[in-house]
Structure formats: structure tokens, C-alpha cells
Write an enzyme that holds these catalytic residues in place. Structure first.
Site, mmCIF file in Angstrom:
data_model
loop_
_atom_site.group_PDB
_atom_site.id
_atom_site.type_symbol
_atom_site.label_atom_id
_atom_site.label_comp_id
_atom_site.label_asym_id
_atom_site.label_seq_id
_atom_site.Cartn_x
_atom_site.Cartn_y
_atom_site.Cartn_z
ATOM 1 N N ASP A 1 -3.463 -60.160 4.484
ATOM 2 C CA ASP A 1 -4.132 -60.476 3.149
ATOM 3 C C ASP A 1 -2.969 -60.630 1.948
ATOM 4 O O ASP A 1 -2.099 -60.161 1.983
ATOM 5 C CB ASP A 1 -5.136 -59.712 3.011
ATOM 6 N N ARG B 1 -7.330 -63.303 4.799
ATOM 7 C CA ARG B 1 -7.192 -62.809 6.143
ATOM 8 C C ARG B 1 -8.028 -63.731 7.495
ATOM 9 O O ARG B 1 -7.350 -63.782 8.312
ATOM 10 C CB ARG B 1 -7.924 -61.207 6.476
ATOM 11 N N ASP C 1 8.679 -55.393 7.127
ATOM 12 C CA ASP C 1 8.863 -56.073 5.993
ATOM 13 C C ASP C 1 10.157 -55.099 5.763
ATOM 14 O O ASP C 1 11.282 -55.100 6.474
ATOM 15 C CB ASP C 1 8.117 -56.077 4.871
ATOM 16 N N PHE D 1 6.080 -64.309 0.817
ATOM 17 C CA PHE D 1 4.738 -63.552 1.029
ATOM 18 C C PHE D 1 3.974 -64.304 2.107
ATOM 19 O O PHE D 1 3.596 -65.461 1.686
ATOM 20 C CB PHE D 1 4.425 -63.317 -0.252
ATOM 21 N N VAL D 2 3.603 -63.902 3.092
ATOM 22 C CA VAL D 2 2.889 -64.749 4.011
ATOM 23 C C VAL D 2 1.366 -63.964 4.037
ATOM 24 O O VAL D 2 1.132 -62.891 4.078
ATOM 25 C CB VAL D 2 3.314 -64.708 5.475
ATOM 26 N N GLU E 1 1.259 -54.222 15.014
ATOM 27 C CA GLU E 1 1.488 -54.410 13.646
ATOM 28 C C GLU E 1 1.546 -55.870 13.345
ATOM 29 O O GLU E 1 2.156 -56.543 14.110
ATOM 30 C CB GLU E 1 2.787 -53.506 13.464
ATOM 31 N N ASP E 2 1.251 -56.209 12.151
ATOM 32 C CA ASP E 2 1.005 -57.467 11.834
ATOM 33 C C ASP E 2 2.434 -58.087 11.159
ATOM 34 O O ASP E 2 2.842 -59.075 11.595
ATOM 35 C CB ASP E 2 0.140 -57.546 10.561
HETATM 36 P P1 5GP Z 1 6.872 -52.455 4.856
HETATM 37 O O1 5GP Z 1 6.649 -51.106 4.862
HETATM 38 O O2 5GP Z 1 7.740 -52.869 6.347
HETATM 39 O O3 5GP Z 1 7.864 -52.814 3.765
HETATM 40 O O4 5GP Z 1 5.686 -53.248 4.934
HETATM 41 C C1 5GP Z 1 4.689 -53.322 5.823
HETATM 42 C C2 5GP Z 1 3.396 -53.794 5.591
HETATM 43 O O5 5GP Z 1 3.470 -54.254 4.292
HETATM 44 C C3 5GP Z 1 2.622 -54.625 6.522
HETATM 45 O O6 5GP Z 1 1.971 -53.831 7.440
HETATM 46 C C4 5GP Z 1 1.772 -55.364 5.598
HETATM 47 O O7 5GP Z 1 0.397 -54.726 5.557
HETATM 48 C C5 5GP Z 1 2.660 -55.423 4.461
HETATM 49 N N1 5GP Z 1 3.226 -56.663 4.086
HETATM 50 C C6 5GP Z 1 4.811 -56.877 3.980
HETATM 51 N N2 5GP Z 1 4.931 -57.948 3.912
HETATM 52 C C7 5GP Z 1 3.832 -58.765 3.738
HETATM 53 C C8 5GP Z 1 3.645 -60.174 3.758
HETATM 54 O O8 5GP Z 1 4.453 -61.072 3.646
HETATM 55 N N3 5GP Z 1 2.220 -60.339 3.707
HETATM 56 C C9 5GP Z 1 1.400 -59.696 3.692
HETATM 57 N N4 5GP Z 1 0.242 -60.019 3.608
HETATM 58 N N5 5GP Z 1 1.720 -58.439 4.062
HETATM 59 C C10 5GP Z 1 2.863 -57.852 3.854
#
Ligand code: 5GP
Length: 176
Positions: A160, A166, A104, A153-154, A100-101
Site C-alpha cells: 500500500d 493494495r 527494504d 516505492f512500490v 513478507e512483502d
Molecule cells: P524495512 O524495515 O525493511 O525498511 O521496511 C519493511 C516494510 O516497509 C515492509 O514490510 C513494507 O510494509 C514497508 N515498505 C518498504 N518499502 C516499501 C515500498 O516500496 N512500498 C511499500 N508499499 N511498502 C514498503
């Protein structure tokens, strides 16, 4: 760096990323000891990280991808997750490592881990390039973690904003 409306600042350089990918690969190599492994990349954000990681693994890996509903142009998770593009590879009985990238709120990855657990893998672990623990809503245990990032936000290195950035080789924070 400035992309018209968006001001980007390098948060994690390509050199730091490369060192961490090497460290993660050696941890994974050490733990799986040559066992066949199924890597499941979460599209689209994990594709760059996974491409770099897979080339440093000395394991007979297979790769597959899953695509979950994303934020779209919004910066906040809607809290509802759906599988948009499913796996082609059976998971039952396999050693599975999810790539996973970013974690959050944790909502997306805990949905995916539950989804995969129901398919009865022999083992299931998580490797995440970045973690933003300040925003966590659901407890997630990350077995292999690259970086902890601040509540910003990264973008870049696969991540992206509205399908942009990206391709950037560094991980940047978006300031505006
Ligand atoms: P979560 O469900 O943990 O809140 O969010 C996970 C997904 O949200 C990640 O796989 C990603 O696609 C997106 N995401 C969350 N934070 C960021 C961020 O800071 N930058 C980007 N580009 N995507 C994020």
C-alpha cells in the site's frame, strides 16, 4: 495508470508474479518435503502473496499473522518496530516460514526474526516477495526471494501507500 496525484507504472505484471509464486512454492515444497509448516504472514502487506502461495504448497501448513508498526502515511521507516498484533499460535518446536512483502532497510524483518528466534522454533526461514537491496541498513538473509526491485516505492499486490492500492493485481512503482 493515474490515481489523481499518483502516477503508477507497472513494474512487475500479474503474469510474472504468478510464475514466481509457482517457482517459490516448488522450492518450498522441495525443501520441506511434506513436513508440517507454520507460515507467519506479516500484515498487512503479505496477505495477497500469502493467499496465492499457500494454495500452491503441497504441505500441511498452518497460518498465522503478525502485525508490526508500519510507516503509516510516510515512506520512510522510523527505525523503531513494535508488535501491534501478536501471534495466536505457539512457535516453539515448529518449522516456521515468515512471509513478507518487501525487505527494504531490513529493520522490520530483522526485528521480527529476532523476536521469533527467542520463541525457539525448530527452524526459521524467510520468504520475501520483493527485495530492495539498495536501501539495506541491516544484513538480512532471504531464503526464498521473488523479485529484486529498484529503489522506488512500490504498491499493489498487497503493498500500500497510506492504505491505498493494495488491491492492484500488478506491482507498480509510484512516480511523482
Ligand atoms: P524495512 O524495515 O525493511 O525498511 O521496511 C519493511 C516494510 O516497509 C515492509 O514490510 C513494507 O510494509 C514497508 N515498505 C518498504 N518499502 C516499501 C515500498 O516500496 N512500498 C511499500 N508499499 N511498502 C514498503
Amino acid at each position: 495508470m493515474s490515481h489523481r496525484k499518483h502516477r503508477l507504472e507497472v513494474l512487475i505484471s500479474r503474469e510474472e508474479i504468478s510464475q514466481v509464486v509457482t517457482r517459490l512454492a516448488s522450492e518450498i515444497n522441495r525443501d520441506y518435503r511434506g513436513k508440517p509448516l507454520l507460515l507467519i504472514g506479516v500484515l498487512k502487506g503479505a496477505f495477497v502473496f500469502m493467499a496465492d502461495l499457500v494454495r500452491q504448497l503441497g504441505l500441511p501448513v498452518e497460518v498465522d499473522f503478525i502485525r508490526l508498526s508500519s510507516y503509516g502515511a510516510a515512506r520512510e521507516s522510523s527505525g523503531r518496530v513494535k508488535v501491534v498484533q501478536g501471534l495466536k499460535t505457539p512457535v516453539e518446536g515448529r518449522d516456521v516460514l515468515v512471509i513478507e512483502d518487501i525487505v527494504d532497510t531490513g529493520i522490520t524483518i530483522s526485528f521480527l526474526l529476532d523476536y521469533l528466534r527467542r520463541k525457539k522454533p525448530a527452524s526459521l526461514k524467510l520468504c520475501a516477495l520483493t527485495d530492495k537491496p539498495s536501501r539495506r541498513q541491516v544484513t538480512v538473509s532471504i531464503d526464498y526471494l521473488g523479485f529484486t526491485v529498484p529503489d522506488k516505492f512500490v504498491v499493489g499486490y498487497g503493498l500500500d501507500f497510506d492504505e491505498k492500492f493494495r488491491y492492484l493485481p500488478d506491482i507498480c512503482s509510484m512516480e511523482n
